[in-house]
Design a protein around this motif. Structure first.
Motif, PDB file in Angstrom:
ATOM      1  N   MET A 127       4.472   9.403   8.313  1.00  0.00           N
ATOM      2  CA  MET A 127       3.084  10.276   9.064  1.00  0.00           C
ATOM      3  C   MET A 127       2.626  11.310   8.233  1.00  0.00           C
ATOM      4  SD  MET A 127       4.109  10.790  13.041  1.00  0.00           S
ATOM      5  CE  MET A 127       6.191  11.904  12.862  1.00  0.00           C
ATOM      6  N   GLU A 128       3.263  12.601   7.372  1.00  0.00           N
ATOM      7  CA  GLU A 128       3.282  13.045   6.037  1.00  0.00           C
ATOM      8  C   GLU A 128       2.171  12.394   5.440  1.00  0.00           C
ATOM      9  OE1 GLU A 128       6.399  15.508   5.044  1.00  0.00           O
ATOM     10  OE2 GLU A 128       6.232  16.151   6.657  1.00  0.00           O
ATOM     11  N   GLN A 129       2.519  11.384   5.115  1.00  0.00           N
ATOM     12  CA  GLN A 129       1.776  10.497   4.048  1.00  0.00           C
ATOM     13  C   GLN A 129       0.735   9.801   4.805  1.00  0.00           C
ATOM     14  OE1 GLN A 129       2.527  11.665   1.295  1.00  0.00           O
ATOM     15  NE2 GLN A 129       4.140  12.362   2.359  1.00  0.00           N
ATOM     16  N   GLY A 130       0.293   9.971   5.933  1.00  0.00           N
ATOM     17  CA  GLY A 130      -0.502   9.015   6.850  1.00  0.00           C
ATOM     18  C   GLY A 130      -0.321   7.532   7.197  1.00  0.00           C
ATOM     19  N   LEU A 131       1.075   7.167   6.982  1.00  0.00           N
ATOM     20  CA  LEU A 131       1.149   5.493   6.933  1.00  0.00           C
ATOM     21  C   LEU A 131       1.608   5.602   8.346  1.00  0.00           C
ATOM     22  CD1 LEU A 131       3.722   5.554   4.119  1.00  0.00           C
ATOM     23  CD2 LEU A 131       0.968   4.078   4.196  1.00  0.00           C
ATOM     24  N   VAL A 132       1.784   5.658   8.907  1.00  0.00           N
ATOM     25  CA  VAL A 132       1.883   5.427  10.686  1.00  0.00           C
ATOM     26  C   VAL A 132       1.456   6.828  11.503  1.00  0.00           C
ATOM     27  CG1 VAL A 132       4.235   4.676   9.958  1.00  0.00           C
ATOM     28  CG2 VAL A 132       4.184   6.230  11.353  1.00  0.00           C
ATOM     29  N   HIS A 133       1.798   6.449  12.738  1.00  0.00           N
ATOM     30  CA  HIS A 133       0.754   7.783  13.490  1.00  0.00           C
ATOM     31  C   HIS A 133       1.679   7.682  14.958  1.00  0.00           C
ATOM     32  CE1 HIS A 133      -3.042   7.585  11.662  1.00  0.00           C
ATOM     33  NE2 HIS A 133      -3.244   5.860  11.676  1.00  0.00           N
ATOM     34  N   ARG A 134       1.493   8.102  15.681  1.00  0.00           N
ATOM     35  CA  ARG A 134       2.426   8.941  16.468  1.00  0.00           C
ATOM     36  C   ARG A 134       1.401   8.429  18.154  1.00  0.00           C
ATOM     37  NH1 ARG A 134       6.510  11.874  19.012  1.00  0.00           N
ATOM     38  NH2 ARG A 134       6.306  12.379  21.298  1.00  0.00           N
ATOM     39  N   ILE A 135       1.864   8.116  19.263  1.00  0.00           N
ATOM     40  CA  ILE A 135       0.877   7.832  20.187  1.00  0.00           C
ATOM     41  C   ILE A 135       2.059   8.667  21.319  1.00  0.00           C
ATOM     42  CG2 ILE A 135       0.495   6.425  22.075  1.00  0.00           C
ATOM     43  CD1 ILE A 135      -1.121   5.397  19.692  1.00  0.00           C
ATOM     44  N   ALA A 136       1.421   9.894  21.317  1.00  0.00           N
ATOM     45  CA  ALA A 136       2.288  10.746  22.090  1.00  0.00           C
ATOM     46  C   ALA A 136       2.301  10.417  23.562  1.00  0.00           C
ATOM     47  CB  ALA A 136       0.508  12.543  22.073  1.00  0.00           C
ATOM     48  N   SER A 137       1.109   9.759  24.256  1.00  0.00           N
ATOM     49  CA  SER A 137       0.757   9.241  25.481  1.00  0.00           C
ATOM     50  C   SER A 137       1.985   8.540  25.728  1.00  0.00           C
ATOM     51  CB  SER A 137       0.097   8.717  26.146  1.00  0.00           C
ATOM     52  OG  SER A 137      -0.672   7.475  25.215  1.00  0.00           O
ATOM     53  N   ARG A 138       2.768   7.486  24.664  1.00  0.00           N
ATOM     54  CA  ARG A 138       3.495   6.608  24.543  1.00  0.00           C
ATOM     55  C   ARG A 138       5.048   6.842  24.190  1.00  0.00           C
ATOM     56  NH1 ARG A 138       2.280   1.180  26.435  1.00  0.00           N
ATOM     57  NH2 ARG A 138       0.212   1.148  27.695  1.00  0.00           N
ATOM     58  N   ASN A 139       4.888   8.044  23.429  1.00  0.00           N
ATOM     59  CA  ASN A 139       6.088   8.679  22.494  1.00  0.00           C
ATOM     60  C   ASN A 139       6.655   7.335  21.504  1.00  0.00           C
ATOM     61  OD1 ASN A 139       6.417  10.960  23.825  1.00  0.00           O
ATOM     62  ND2 ASN A 139       7.313  10.758  25.551  1.00  0.00           N
ATOM     63  N   ALA A 140       6.373   7.464  20.595  1.00  0.00           N
ATOM     64  CA  ALA A 140       6.060   5.364  20.458  1.00  0.00           C
ATOM     65  C   ALA A 140       5.539   5.383  18.662  1.00  0.00           C
ATOM     66  CB  ALA A 140       5.719   4.084  20.971  1.00  0.00           C
ATOM     67  N   PHE A 141       4.616   4.882  17.651  1.00  0.00           N
ATOM     68  CA  PHE A 141       4.670   4.579  17.322  1.00  0.00           C
ATOM     69  C   PHE A 141       3.735   3.969  15.788  1.00  0.00           C
ATOM     70  CE2 PHE A 141       7.988   7.449  17.174  1.00  0.00           C
ATOM     71  CZ  PHE A 141       7.322   8.331  16.419  1.00  0.00           C
ATOM     72  N   ARG A 149       0.617  -0.907   0.204  1.00  0.00           N
ATOM     73  CA  ARG A 149      -0.110  -0.025  -0.099  1.00  0.00           C
ATOM     74  C   ARG A 149       1.368   1.236  -0.262  1.00  0.00           C
ATOM     75  NH1 ARG A 149      -2.677   2.518   4.024  1.00  0.00           N
ATOM     76  NH2 ARG A 149      -2.908   1.116   5.572  1.00  0.00           N
ATOM     77  N   ALA A 150       1.600   1.212   0.250  1.00  0.00           N
ATOM     78  CA  ALA A 150       3.206   2.383   0.577  1.00  0.00           C
ATOM     79  C   ALA A 150       3.705   2.877  -0.165  1.00  0.00           C
ATOM     80  CB  ALA A 150       3.391   2.154   2.030  1.00  0.00           C
ATOM     81  N   GLU A 151       3.651   1.464  -0.643  1.00  0.00           N
ATOM     82  CA  GLU A 151       4.892   1.927  -1.753  1.00  0.00           C
ATOM     83  C   GLU A 151       3.770   2.122  -3.330  1.00  0.00           C
ATOM     84  OE1 GLU A 151       6.545  -1.720  -2.746  1.00  0.00           O
ATOM     85  OE2 GLU A 151       7.757  -0.605  -5.072  1.00  0.00           O
ATOM     86  N   SER A 152       2.825   1.839  -3.620  1.00  0.00           N
ATOM     87  CA  SER A 152       1.616   2.429  -4.576  1.00  0.00           C
ATOM     88  C   SER A 152       1.085   3.734  -4.844  1.00  0.00           C
ATOM     89  CB  SER A 152       0.303   1.755  -5.050  1.00  0.00           C
ATOM     90  OG  SER A 152      -0.246   1.924  -3.589  1.00  0.00           O
ATOM     91  N   LEU A 153       0.784   4.556  -3.011  1.00  0.00           N
ATOM     92  CA  LEU A 153       0.640   5.568  -2.743  1.00  0.00           C
ATOM     93  C   LEU A 153       1.716   6.224  -2.881  1.00  0.00           C
ATOM     94  CD1 LEU A 153      -1.011   6.540   0.668  1.00  0.00           C
ATOM     95  CD2 LEU A 153       0.779   8.022   0.537  1.00  0.00           C
ATOM     96  N   CYS A 154       3.126   5.631  -2.765  1.00  0.00           N
ATOM     97  CA  CYS A 154       4.618   7.277  -3.414  1.00  0.00           C
ATOM     98  C   CYS A 154       4.648   7.312  -4.483  1.00  0.00           C
ATOM     99  CB  CYS A 154       5.676   6.519  -2.420  1.00  0.00           C
ATOM    100  SG  CYS A 154       5.705   6.453  -0.928  1.00  0.00           S
ATOM    101  N   ARG A 155       4.220   6.257  -4.804  1.00  0.00           N
ATOM    102  CA  ARG A 155       4.413   6.181  -7.099  1.00  0.00           C
ATOM    103  C   ARG A 155       3.013   6.871  -7.395  1.00  0.00           C
ATOM    104  NH1 ARG A 155       5.823   0.522  -8.058  1.00  0.00           N
ATOM    105  NH2 ARG A 155       2.808   0.785  -7.126  1.00  0.00           N
ATOM    106  N   GLU A 156       2.054   7.110  -6.373  1.00  0.00           N
ATOM    107  CA  GLU A 156       1.227   8.415  -6.684  1.00  0.00           C
ATOM    108  C   GLU A 156       1.298   9.159  -7.039  1.00  0.00           C
ATOM    109  OE1 GLU A 156      -2.627   7.359  -5.004  1.00  0.00           O
ATOM    110  OE2 GLU A 156      -2.776   5.548  -5.758  1.00  0.00           O
ATOM    111  N   ARG A 157       1.836   9.276  -5.870  1.00  0.00           N
ATOM    112  CA  ARG A 157       2.394  11.006  -4.889  1.00  0.00           C
ATOM    113  C   ARG A 157       3.654  11.396  -6.078  1.00  0.00           C
ATOM    114  NH1 ARG A 157       0.089  10.899   0.781  1.00  0.00           N
ATOM    115  NH2 ARG A 157      -2.198   9.564   0.976  1.00  0.00           N
ATOM    116  N   GLY A 158       4.160  10.523  -6.951  1.00  0.00           N
ATOM    117  CA  GLY A 158       5.952  11.324  -6.755  1.00  0.00           C
ATOM    118  C   GLY A 158       6.504  11.433  -6.238  1.00  0.00           C
ATOM    119  N   LEU A 159       6.675  10.062  -4.890  1.00  0.00           N
ATOM    120  CA  LEU A 159       7.710  10.179  -3.487  1.00  0.00           C
ATOM    121  C   LEU A 159       8.664   9.604  -3.574  1.00  0.00           C
ATOM    122  CD1 LEU A 159       4.759  11.743  -1.336  1.00  0.00           C
ATOM    123  CD2 LEU A 159       6.479  12.960  -2.220  1.00  0.00           C
ATOM    124  N   GLN A 160       9.559   9.238  -2.898  1.00  0.00           N
ATOM    125  CA  GLN A 160      10.309   8.191  -3.578  1.00  0.00           C
ATOM    126  C   GLN A 160       9.836   7.140  -1.594  1.00  0.00           C
ATOM    127  OE1 GLN A 160      14.413   9.190  -3.152  1.00  0.00           O
ATOM    128  NE2 GLN A 160      14.051  11.324  -4.209  1.00  0.00           N
TER     129      GLN A 160
END
Lengths: 161, 161
Positions: free
Chosen positions: A79-93, A20-31
DNA sequence: GGCGGCGGTGATACACTGTAACACTCGCGC
DNA sequence: GCGCGAGTGTTACAGTGTATCACCGCCGCC
């Protein structure tokens, strides 16, 4: 460990995530570089929220060390691409389990026993929040909602013992 | 900077805050020591969320330095007693503006312009969250809800200019 | 009075989280 | 070739939080 109910899309495992990430990046012209791929893979492979330093250590092999700062840059991108989220209460992803509608709110359910994180969205909750904000005269830009407790599986396991 | 609407109790200023804390500690048989008092005063005096190190610096005078670790201990105590809250997304602390009903949820509205933090509670929102958690089979222990955006005053100020 | 325990504080050191700054490489267009 | 920009490596550092030990003051107890 995870429960995904009432979702439109629930890719779930790491392989789908990478595709999913790969196709999303290709779609958006990102590496979708090897580093970004590796970081996403580590985040997606573990059911638990991963700290940036954990990821760095995981990616490091004798003779080839990955510095935390590189991990942070990859995480920022993901995170900018919405592929991961940050958990603020844990400082984790954690990997993003949804394909989000734009502007849609998300709730993170963090199990304090198994450490697993479930991602839910709720229109019901969303509208309640909207009303509350409006009442307070507040214009939201970004919100985080994280609940810590026991997931269904861990609760059952406790009762059984 | 702050808006407090629909609250039962809204002590607001630092003097009330200290008086409330003192009577609460006496009631519970706990020590409201000078350090704890000073830390609470600093947190209550500023309208914005204060970092632990900011508080430590604020309390330090030439010849008498207050170490951050002492501030953390005081903050832990104050949080246990429900006198201050921690803003996870900012690593900062604010005075508690409510007298909370036990188990009642709280929302923090953080203005990204003026830095002020408003504390709201909403039964409406609360019940929506409860339904969502139940649907997911999750037993909540503790939840944080923080919204970043523009407060009414800052929004008006922006439009005027 | 002596004595021990306990809560609070001081102080140092350390672990964890995150960012700034600079150099280097690689691919790409000109 | 050359410049340029994106991505990465590296070092250093700032910010956040905790562990540990020592000390002090108070209170109860013998």
């Amino acid at each position: 460990m995870h429960r995904h109910e009432g979702h439109d899309a629930c890719p779930g495992d790491a392989v789908d995530m990478l595709a999913r990430a790969e196709s999303l990046c290709r779609e958006r012209g990102l590496q979708f570089t090897p580093l970004r791929r590796d970081v996403l893979e580590v985040v997606a492979a573990s059911g638990k929220a991963q700290g940036a330093y954990d990821i760095a250590e995981r990616l490091s092999v004798p003779g080839k060390r990955v510095a935390p700062v590189s991990v942070y840059r990859a995480l920022d991108f993901l995170m900018e691409q919405g592929l991961v989220h940050r958990i603020a209460s844990r400082n984790a992803f954690i990997p993003c389990a949804h394909v989000h509608a734009p502007g849609e709110g998300v709730i993170f359910l963090i199990c304090r026993t198994c450490g697993g994180v479930d991602e839910e969205s709720s229109q019901d909750l969303e509208s309640g929040l909207g009303r509350t904000l409006e009442r307070a005269g507040f214009t939201p830009a970004h919100s985080i909602l994280e609940v810590e407790g026991d997931c269904g599986l861990c609760r059952d396991r406790k009762q059984a013992s």
